[in-house]
Scaffold this active site. Structure first.
Site, short mmCIF file in Angstrom:
data_model
loop_
_atom_site.label_atom_id
_atom_site.label_comp_id
_atom_site.label_asym_id
_atom_site.label_seq_id
_atom_site.Cartn_x
_atom_site.Cartn_y
_atom_site.Cartn_z
CE LYS A 14 88.82 12.70 -4.02
NZ LYS A 14 89.18 11.73 -2.59
NE ARG A 89 93.52 8.60 -6.68
CZ ARG A 89 91.60 8.27 -6.67
NH1 ARG A 89 91.25 8.83 -7.77
NH2 ARG A 89 90.90 7.94 -6.29
NE ARG A 128 82.57 5.03 -1.91
CZ ARG A 128 83.54 5.84 -1.25
NH1 ARG A 128 83.36 6.81 -1.46
NH2 ARG A 128 85.13 5.35 -2.59
NE ARG A 134 84.00 3.51 -5.60
CZ ARG A 134 84.86 4.11 -5.42
NH1 ARG A 134 84.16 5.38 -5.25
NH2 ARG A 134 86.14 4.10 -5.23
NE ARG A 145 89.71 2.79 -3.41
CZ ARG A 145 88.63 2.73 -2.83
NH1 ARG A 145 87.64 2.14 -2.16
NH2 ARG A 145 88.21 4.32 -3.10
#
Ligand code: AMP
Length: 189
Positions: A14, A89, A128, A134, A145
């Site tokens: 995204k 969401r 990532r 993060r 998640r």
């Protein structure tokens, strides 16, 4: 004014595709994840609340999120349009988005759904995590998640298919080629 939701699971691309959309169409961009991470970095009250949800892979409560979005939209009054990245969401948030846009005389034009299989998502997010810094890009939180995505976010796919504004895009392969398909869908509106 054109309003686009870029939709998909964590790791579906995204953010990457939003960057290309901004360059191509000169639209404003709201990444609710970025907004929240900004608040955490600034150690605001909102940031403190957000941090506990994000690092556990959970969604921030709808009312809080909708309120944040309302305020960000106020700062984009003269925009040519908005890319919504990471919002909505939940079904609640989708209904709120319709209202927030209607209040401004606008509506949602298209939902671009980046569809990527689960193994690929996990691979991308772990990768990532090596550089993102993060708190939620670790295997345990990634799994949470993805569970949250399946139970709370994925129902939006059906919701938008029924509304006839969902455009499925296969989100694996060459980034430029994927963007070409997105561009085609938008230019056909
Ligand atoms: P993202 O950067 O979009 O992957 O979002 C990172 C995290 O921020 C999510 O796992 C949630 O904890 C929180 N978050 C971002 N957007 C939303 C939203 N629309 N509703 C609730 N929580 C959100």
């Amino acid at each position: 004014m054109i309003n686009i939701v870029i939709f998909g699971a964590p790791g579906s691309g995204k953010g990457t595709q939003s960057e290309l959309l901004i360059q191509e169409y000169g639209l404003s961009h709201i990444s609710t994840g970025d907004v929240l991470r900004g608040q955490i970095a600034q150690q605001t009250e909102l940031g403190k609340i957000a941090d506990s949800y994000i690092s556990n892979g959970k969604l921030i409560p709808d009312e809080l999120m909708i309120d944040i979005l309302d305020k960000v939209l106020d700062s984009m009054q003269d925009s040519k349009g908005v890319i919504f990245d990471g919002f909505p969401r939940t079904i609640n948030q989708a209904e709120a988005l319709d209202k927030l846009l209607a209040k401004r005389g606008a509506s949602l034009d298209i939902v671009i759904g980046l569809e990527v299989d689960e193994d690929e998502l996990i691979k991308r997010l772990i990768n990532r995590g090596k550089t993102s810094g993060r708190s939620d890009d670790n295997l345990e939180t990634i799994q949470k998640r993805l569970d949250v995505y399946h139970s709370q976010t994925n129902p939006l796919r059906e919701h938008y298919i029924k509304k006839n504004i969902y455009k499925a895009i296969h989100g694996v392969g060459d980034v430029t080629k994927i963007f070409g398909e997105i561009k085609h869908a938008i230019d056909s509106l």
